[in-house]
Design a protein around this motif. Sequence first.
Motif, PDB file in Angstrom:
ATOM      1  N   TYR A   2       2.160 -11.568 -11.467  1.00  0.00           N
ATOM      2  CA  TYR A   2       1.605 -10.964 -10.262  1.00  0.00           C
ATOM      3  C   TYR A   2       1.514 -12.002  -9.144  1.00  0.00           C
ATOM      4  O   TYR A   2       0.983 -13.083  -9.336  1.00  0.00           O
ATOM      5  N   CYS A   4       0.559 -10.733  -5.921  1.00  0.00           N
ATOM      6  CA  CYS A   4      -0.520 -10.157  -5.124  1.00  0.00           C
ATOM      7  C   CYS A   4      -1.412  -9.292  -6.004  1.00  0.00           C
ATOM      8  O   CYS A   4      -0.980  -8.253  -6.500  1.00  0.00           O
ATOM      9  N   LEU A   5      -2.631  -9.763  -6.225  1.00  0.00           N
ATOM     10  CA  LEU A   5      -3.553  -9.011  -7.075  1.00  0.00           C
ATOM     11  C   LEU A   5      -4.135  -7.813  -6.347  1.00  0.00           C
ATOM     12  O   LEU A   5      -4.361  -6.767  -6.949  1.00  0.00           O
ATOM     13  N   CYS A   6      -4.379  -7.942  -5.063  1.00  0.00           N
ATOM     14  CA  CYS A   6      -4.960  -6.820  -4.299  1.00  0.00           C
ATOM     15  C   CYS A   6      -4.080  -5.584  -4.391  1.00  0.00           C
ATOM     16  O   CYS A   6      -4.565  -4.477  -4.576  1.00  0.00           O
ATOM     17  N   GLN A   7      -2.788  -5.788  -4.238  1.00  0.00           N
ATOM     18  CA  GLN A   7      -1.858  -4.653  -4.215  1.00  0.00           C
ATOM     19  C   GLN A   7      -1.102  -4.502  -5.534  1.00  0.00           C
ATOM     20  O   GLN A   7      -0.296  -3.583  -5.685  1.00  0.00           O
ATOM     21  N   SER A  36      -1.171  -7.585   2.272  1.00  0.00           N
ATOM     22  CA  SER A  36      -1.712  -6.719   3.315  1.00  0.00           C
ATOM     23  C   SER A  36      -3.232  -6.565   3.222  1.00  0.00           C
ATOM     24  O   SER A  36      -3.828  -5.848   4.009  1.00  0.00           O
ATOM     25  N   GLN A  37      -3.835  -7.230   2.231  1.00  0.00           N
ATOM     26  CA  GLN A  37      -5.308  -7.172   2.166  1.00  0.00           C
ATOM     27  C   GLN A  37      -5.931  -8.547   2.415  1.00  0.00           C
ATOM     28  O   GLN A  37      -6.092  -8.937   3.556  1.00  0.00           O
ATOM     29  N   CYS A  38      -6.267  -9.295   1.346  1.00  0.00           N
ATOM     30  CA  CYS A  38      -6.967 -10.564   1.576  1.00  0.00           C
ATOM     31  C   CYS A  38      -6.048 -11.630   2.163  1.00  0.00           C
ATOM     32  O   CYS A  38      -6.501 -12.568   2.799  1.00  0.00           O
ATOM     33  N   LYS A  40      -4.355 -13.909   0.608  1.00  0.00           N
ATOM     34  CA  LYS A  40      -4.282 -15.163  -0.142  1.00  0.00           C
ATOM     35  C   LYS A  40      -2.925 -15.380  -0.798  1.00  0.00           C
ATOM     36  O   LYS A  40      -2.554 -16.505  -1.114  1.00  0.00           O
ATOM     37  N   CYS A  41      -2.208 -14.302  -1.027  1.00  0.00           N
ATOM     38  CA  CYS A  41      -0.929 -14.406  -1.723  1.00  0.00           C
ATOM     39  C   CYS A  41       0.219 -14.680  -0.758  1.00  0.00           C
ATOM     40  O   CYS A  41       1.358 -14.875  -1.196  1.00  0.00           O
TER      41      CYS A  41
END
Length: 56
Positions: A2, A4-7, A36-38, A40-41
């Motif tokens: 992974y 991007c964990l958010c998505q 598209s969220q935090c 960090k990725c």
Amino acid sequence: MYVCLCQGVTDGQLREAIYEGCCSYREVREATGVASQCGKCACVAKQVVRETLGEL
Ligand code: FES
């Protein structure tokens, strides 16, 4: 793995988006929702995109 964990986006999905026609980080982001969220990725996502585009 992974990226991007958010998505829930994997490096495989990023590559797939490029093989299917995305030719920039922006297009990959729009197609997969990566970063598209935090955000960090973003760094790792950009690296995967850069590497994959370099291979094509
Ligand atoms: Fe990708 Fe949060 S881990 S936006």
